[in-house]
Motif scaffolding. Structure first.
Motif, short mmCIF file in Angstrom:
data_model
loop_
_atom_site.label_atom_id
_atom_site.label_comp_id
_atom_site.label_asym_id
_atom_site.label_seq_id
_atom_site.Cartn_x
_atom_site.Cartn_y
_atom_site.Cartn_z
N LEU A 141 0.78 -1.43 0.04
CA LEU A 141 0.18 -0.11 -0.02
C LEU A 141 0.90 1.53 -0.02
CD1 LEU A 141 -2.72 -0.84 2.73
CD2 LEU A 141 -2.89 -1.33 0.15
N SER A 142 0.40 2.30 -0.36
CA SER A 142 0.97 3.71 -0.20
C SER A 142 0.89 4.30 1.01
CB SER A 142 0.17 4.79 -1.16
OG SER A 142 -1.04 5.02 -0.26
N GLY A 143 1.85 5.22 1.46
CA GLY A 143 1.72 5.73 2.64
C GLY A 143 0.51 6.19 3.41
N GLY A 144 -0.19 6.62 2.41
CA GLY A 144 -1.69 7.29 3.10
C GLY A 144 -2.39 5.94 3.33
N ALA A 185 0.55 13.37 1.60
CA ALA A 185 0.16 14.66 0.74
C ALA A 185 -0.78 15.22 1.37
CB ALA A 185 -0.32 13.96 -0.52
N PRO A 186 -0.82 16.43 1.35
CA PRO A 186 -1.65 17.81 1.82
C PRO A 186 -3.06 17.33 1.89
CG PRO A 186 -0.10 18.99 0.44
CD PRO A 186 0.16 17.28 0.19
N MET A 239 -7.78 15.14 5.10
CA MET A 239 -9.11 13.81 5.02
C MET A 239 -8.74 13.26 6.39
SD MET A 239 -8.63 10.34 3.99
CE MET A 239 -9.80 9.09 4.09
N MET A 240 -7.37 12.99 6.56
CA MET A 240 -7.04 12.25 7.72
C MET A 240 -7.57 13.27 9.13
SD MET A 240 -5.88 9.36 8.37
CE MET A 240 -4.76 8.75 7.44
N GLU A 241 -7.32 14.44 8.93
CA GLU A 241 -7.82 15.34 10.02
C GLU A 241 -9.37 15.04 10.31
OE1 GLU A 241 -4.55 18.73 9.52
OE2 GLU A 241 -6.40 19.18 8.97
N ASP A 242 -10.01 15.29 9.13
CA ASP A 242 -11.46 15.11 9.20
C ASP A 242 -11.94 13.63 9.96
OD1 ASP A 242 -11.67 17.52 8.10
OD2 ASP A 242 -12.08 16.75 6.15
N GLN A 243 -11.12 12.65 9.53
CA GLN A 243 -11.61 11.35 10.19
C GLN A 243 -11.36 11.20 11.50
OE1 GLN A 243 -13.18 11.05 7.81
NE2 GLN A 243 -13.25 9.04 7.23
N ILE A 244 -10.04 12.02 11.83
CA ILE A 244 -9.78 12.18 13.46
C ILE A 244 -10.99 12.91 14.06
CG2 ILE A 244 -7.97 12.85 15.24
CD1 ILE A 244 -5.92 12.38 12.82
#
Ligand code: ATP
Ligand code: MG
Lengths: 232, 298
Positions: free
Chosen positions: A133-136, A164-165, A170-175
């Motif tokens: 998988l990719s990093g994200g 990537a920005p 997206m990760m912030e929203d999920q948190i």
């Protein structure tokens, strides 16, 4: 909910944490800011029991978990997302989630299905080897894997590092969505923007010592402190 | 010197089958060694002793049940189980406290167990060799292109793929197998998702030792059961695991095939020096693939 009291942690002979204390209340996102090598990951490892502190105590939901084995700590409801991701590279995405599944917990239970809804990109990767998988994608998988244990409390170690920005936001929203779902989070970050956006309170650590703690507004206002301990 | 003179097709076929049956034993024992090496990171030098123990136990258990066919089948089931039980005791009693130590410590520890088991076998069975006959249904031979081929070897040829299939199923399709594969690479994270790695290790160790015992029990009717039977075997299985790729059970299969077949073909080509063929094969493999043929888990 979590109370770390005056812990001293070592790697072999090197003394890393010098009397660190912090508390996290139910429903909060608390960030741990600090430079490279400040000791953020070591605090998380100390809480998790991976590198138990030699002095001091860690109390979780009223239970003293100092020196407990990591699998006991996990079963008590603490999920761990390490900074270097460490997915089970030889297993598929689905298998990574399958072996991490643990019933129980006080929040709405997670299933593989619900996690694929939560992190949609993972669904089509179900039978892909996690190592490919990719990093994200790996970052989503490590969080998903921790969620499969149905924790009430999440240790998130630099979840946006190297992403990537677009993925970062997206990760912030999920948190934030996890907070909505009732999880409590201790978040280690070097990225101040992410930390300031997500957290309710913050701690600044430098060289194994807590230098500052306060609400996120105080932290935002106090540029001196941030310059002193966070600028490289 | 008559090298490779009059090798007939039937002799070739016969030796090929003999080699394959040897491969079965080697695979069963070395896959167990590889499993333990890959997941627990223990280079278990005492693995060969467990094989020897399996053979002696097979002999005694068979006698206990009155010998003959019944005795043999009972022994074939019970001997590996006894070996597994002994290994469980050793693991829970000792090894489980030592996983954090460095490899050298573990190596020395298993070495001391090799000596211990050796004395134990001497104490219980004395230094005479024993022999056990195959059950009636597997006695005698049938003919392959006009050459006799023992029935018991056919039995081994059937069993080998079954064990391989079982291991494949265990490691790929069961939860414990998946956990073991994860723990082989990152035991800390396995613990961090709430799994008691210690029990996973115990299970893998016991399965690995069971395979050593099974190999010993299976080999019992084909050769003399002796004090020193573990010596060559432990060397061979370590080489097999090394050329196959540490911790990779399919590597163990490949290594066992190379070892078993070069050995039996060597007998055909140059009987006096047959013993060197597998070792030459090992050297050749390691020259080209120093880390082994398949991906090591180390
Ligand atoms: N396994 C280890 N053995 C010895 N020293 C270590 C080990 N891991 C970390 N350290 C040291 O401990 C100190 C704190 O490291 P830690 O990983 O906790 O910092 P961090 O704040 O998480 O940094 P980063 O932002 O780079 O992740 C560093 O000086 C580091 O060199
Ligand atoms: Mg870190």
């Amino acid at each position: 909910m979590l109370e770390v009291k005056d812990i001293h942690t070592y790697y072999g002979l090197s003394h890393i944490l010098f009397g660190v204390s912090l508390t996290v209340s139910r429903g909060e996102i608390v960030c741990l800011l600090g430079r490279n090598g400040a000791g953020k990951s070591t605090i998380m490892r100390s809480i998790m029991g991976l590198t138990p502190p030699r002095q001091g105590s860690v109390v979780f939901s009223g239970e003293n978990i100092t020196g407990k084995k990591p699998h006991h700590v996990a079963r008590l409801g603490i999920g761990f997302v390490p900074d270097d991701r460490r997915v089970f590279a030889d297993l598929t995405v689905g298998e990574n989630l399958e072996i991490s599944e643990r019933k129980g917990g006080k929040l709405e239970p997670w299933s593989i299905e619900r996690l694929y809804d939560f992190f949609p990109p993972l669904r089509r990767l179900d039978s892909r080897k996690a190592g490919l998988l990719s990093g994200g994608e790996q970052q989503m998988l490590t969080i998903a894997r921790a969620l499969m244990t149905n924790p009430e409390f999440l240790l998130l170690d630099e979840p946006t590092e190297g992403l990537a920005p677009l993925i970062v936001s997206m990760m912030e929203d999920q948190i934030l969505a996890l907070k909505e779902a009732g999880l409590t989070v201790l978040l280690a970050e070097q990225n101040q923007r992410t930390a300031l956006r997500l957290s309710d309170r913050g701690y600044i650590i430098d060289n194994g010592v807590i230098r500052f703690h306060g609400s996120i507004e105080e932290l935002r206002a106090n540029e001196d402190i941030r310059r002193k301990y966070l600028l490289v | 010197m008559e090298i490779a003179a009059n090798i007939t097709l039937s002799a070739l076929a016969q030796q090929f089958l003999v080699g394959l049956s040897r491969t079965t034993i080697l695979f069963i024992v070395s896959s167990g060694l590889s499993l333990v090496l890959g997941v627990l990171r223990i280079p278990n030098v005492a693995h060969g002793s467990l094989y020897m123990l399996g053979a002696f136990l097979c002999y005694s258990i068979s006698l206990f049940f009155g010998g003959g066919s019944t005795g043999f089948w009972m022994a074939l089931v019970l001997a590996p189980l006894c070996v597994a039980l002994i290994s469980l005791a050793v693991e829970r009693g000792l090894f489980c406290h030592l996983y954090d130590r460095e490899h050298l410590m573990l190596l020395l520890f298993t070495f001391s167990f090799m000596l211990l088991f050796k004395d134990l076998v001497k104490l219980v069975w004395g230094s005479d060799y024993r022999s056990l006959s195959a059950p009636e249904i597997l006695q005698g031979s049938f003919s392959v292109l006009g050459m006799p081929f023992p029935r018991y070897n056919l039995f081994l040829l059937v069993l080998g793929p079954l064990v391989a299939l079982g291991l494949w199923f265990l490691t790929n399709k069961t939860k414990i197998g998946k956990i073991a594969r994860a723990a082989a690479v990152d035991r800390e994270m396995v613990a961090a998702v709430g799994i008691n790695v210690s029990w996973v290790f115990a299970a893998v160790f016991v399965i690995g030792c069971f395979l050593a015992g099974l190999g010993g029990a299976l080999v019992a009717p084909t050769q003399n059961i002796t004090q020193g039977m573990d010596h060559t075997l432990i060397m061979e299985t370590f080489l097999i695991v090394i050329i196959g790729g540490l911790g990779n059970i399919w590597g163990a299969l490949l290594g066992a095939l190379i070892f078993g077949l070069t050995d039996s073909m060597g007998v055909l080509i140059w009987p006096q020096f047959a013993i060197v063929f597998p070792y030459v094969a090992v050297v050749i493999v390691l020259m080209f693939r120093p880390k082994g043929l398949l991906k090591a888990t180390w």
